[in-house]
Design an enzyme around this catalytic site. Structure first.
Site, mmCIF file in Angstrom:
data_model
loop_
_atom_site.group_PDB
_atom_site.id
_atom_site.type_symbol
_atom_site.label_atom_id
_atom_site.label_comp_id
_atom_site.label_asym_id
_atom_site.label_seq_id
_atom_site.Cartn_x
_atom_site.Cartn_y
_atom_site.Cartn_z
ATOM 1 N N PRO A 135 -28.542 -43.386 -19.483
ATOM 2 C CA PRO A 135 -28.388 -43.294 -18.042
ATOM 3 C C PRO A 135 -29.511 -42.525 -17.359
ATOM 4 O O PRO A 135 -30.026 -41.539 -17.882
ATOM 5 C CB PRO A 135 -27.055 -42.559 -17.858
ATOM 6 C CG PRO A 135 -26.817 -41.855 -19.141
ATOM 7 C CD PRO A 135 -27.463 -42.695 -20.200
ATOM 8 N N ALA A 171 -27.888 -38.089 -20.646
ATOM 9 C CA ALA A 171 -26.745 -37.178 -20.536
ATOM 10 C C ALA A 171 -25.624 -37.502 -21.510
ATOM 11 O O ALA A 171 -24.823 -36.631 -21.840
ATOM 12 C CB ALA A 171 -26.212 -37.189 -19.104
ATOM 13 N N GLU A 177 -33.414 -39.524 -32.492
ATOM 14 C CA GLU A 177 -33.028 -39.150 -31.126
ATOM 15 C C GLU A 177 -34.260 -38.594 -30.421
ATOM 16 O O GLU A 177 -34.951 -37.732 -30.964
ATOM 17 C CB GLU A 177 -31.924 -38.093 -31.195
ATOM 18 C CG GLU A 177 -31.436 -37.612 -29.858
ATOM 19 C CD GLU A 177 -30.344 -36.544 -29.976
ATOM 20 O OE1 GLU A 177 -29.874 -36.097 -28.927
ATOM 21 O OE2 GLU A 177 -29.985 -36.149 -31.114
#
Length: 144
Positions: free
Chosen positions: A11, A78, A99
């Protein structure tokens, strides 16, 4: 045959270049994706980039990676700090995961210091801007 890597952006990453450039930089998501695809090609990797603001869509993309990708690079945004669903999906497909975060999440608000993705990732790269994606690709090229 080239190893296939799925790059997922979560997002608000579609707002790169305009959203808080002092934190996230001036590059757009299209710039980051172009750099990522080009660097992947230089390493002999086939890179596909996807972005979604929706947690369920990211979970579906992770699940669909099983059989179509050999590894995942994810910037969950987030959702890093909130999504057990993304954690579970990554764990379920059992693909190598890196990540990536553009900013240093450990130098920011305390709620950003925990990631549900990190426990299922081979590694975490944060705070290096778009270079983090290139480093993630290099690490996966070695791993695969």
């Amino acid at each position: 045959m080239a190893h296939r890597i799925l790059v997922l952006n979560g997002p608000n990453l579609n707002m790169l270049g305009t959203r808080e450039p002092q934190t996230y930089g001036a590059q757009t998501l299209a710039d980051v994706e172009k750099l990522t695809v080009e660097h992947g090609a230089s390493l002999g990797l086939e890179v596909t980039c996807k972005q979604s603001n929706h947690e369920g869509e990211l979970v579906t993309l992770i699940q669909q990676a099983l059989g179509s990708a050999e590894a995942i690079i994810i910037n969950p945004g987030a959702y890093s700090h909130t999504s057990v669903a993304i954690h579970d999906a990554l764990r379920a497909v059992a693909l190598p995961v890196v990540e990536v975060h553009l900013s240093n999440i450990h130098a920011r608000e305390a709620f950003r210091h925990h990631s549900y993705v990190s426990p299922v990732a081979l590694g975490v790269i944060c705070g290096l801007g778009s270079t983090g994606y290139k480093l993630a690709l290099s690490a996966l090229a070695e791993k695969l």
